[in-house]
Structure formats: structure tokens, C-alpha cells
Motif scaffolding. Structure first.
Motif, PDB file in Angstrom:
ATOM      1  N   CYS A 134       0.835  -1.212   0.000  1.00  0.00           N
ATOM      2  CA  CYS A 134       0.000   0.000   0.000  1.00  0.00           C
ATOM      3  C   CYS A 134       0.866   1.257   0.000  1.00  0.00           C
ATOM      4  O   CYS A 134       1.859   1.328   0.723  1.00  0.00           O
ATOM      5  CB  CYS A 134      -0.902   0.019   1.225  1.00  0.00           C
ATOM      6  SG  CYS A 134      -2.099  -1.314   1.241  1.00  0.00           S
TER       7      CYS A 134
ATOM      8  N   THR B 181       1.889  -2.933   5.971  1.00  0.00           N
ATOM      9  CA  THR B 181       1.075  -2.692   4.788  1.00  0.00           C
ATOM     10  C   THR B 181       1.927  -2.519   3.537  1.00  0.00           C
ATOM     11  O   THR B 181       1.408  -2.582   2.430  1.00  0.00           O
ATOM     12  CB  THR B 181       0.214  -1.423   4.960  1.00  0.00           C
ATOM     13  OG1 THR B 181       1.081  -0.323   5.249  1.00  0.00           O
ATOM     14  CG2 THR B 181      -0.793  -1.605   6.073  1.00  0.00           C
ATOM     15  N   SER B 182       3.218  -2.314   3.709  1.00  0.00           N
ATOM     16  CA  SER B 182       4.111  -2.155   2.565  1.00  0.00           C
ATOM     17  C   SER B 182       5.527  -2.574   2.960  1.00  0.00           C
ATOM     18  O   SER B 182       5.865  -2.651   4.136  1.00  0.00           O
ATOM     19  CB  SER B 182       4.102  -0.713   2.066  1.00  0.00           C
ATOM     20  OG  SER B 182       4.522   0.153   3.088  1.00  0.00           O
TER      21      SER B 182
END
Length: 65
Positions: free
Chosen positions: A7, A46-47
Motif C-alpha cells: 500500500c 502494509t508495505s
């Protein structure tokens, strides 16, 4: 050189999956699986940032929860 998979902030589009996440699906899947195995069970992400020829101290960004 570097890239982020997962993300990212899509500016006017809000949170989106990075271009590299789509272009390198196998690598993205492999990195997530590595994170699940190598990190503590309660660590959420998320990343993942991948850099080449960049030396940095181990750290957690201030926006991590």
C-alpha cells in the motif's frame, strides 16, 4: 534505487497498491511470506520498501502502528 510493494499513498486517490505490487506479483507474494515467517506474529505491515545499494540502520517508521 528502490521500490515499494504493498500500500502507498495515491495522493488524490487515497491508499492504493503500488505499481510494483502489480508488476512484480511473485516478488510481492514472496516478500509478504518472508515477513510473515521472519517477523513477530503481532507485527503488522502494509508495505515493504526494497532498496539496492543503500545502507540504513534498522528502524521502524513513525507512522507504523
Amino acid at each position: 534505487l528502490g521500490m515499494c510493494v504493498g500500500c502507498v499513498n495515491g495522493r488524490s486517490r487515497g491508499v492504493i497498491a503500488s505499481v510494483h505490487t502489480y508488476r512484480l506479483r511473485y516478488l510481492s507474494t514472496l516478500l509478504v511470506e518472508f515477513g510473515r515467517r521472519a517477523l513477530p506474529k503481532d507485527f503488522k505491515f502494509t508495505s515493504i520498501q526494497v532498496n539496492k545499494n543503500y545502507r540504513a540502520a534498522l528502524h521502524v517508521d513513525k507512522n507504523n502502528r
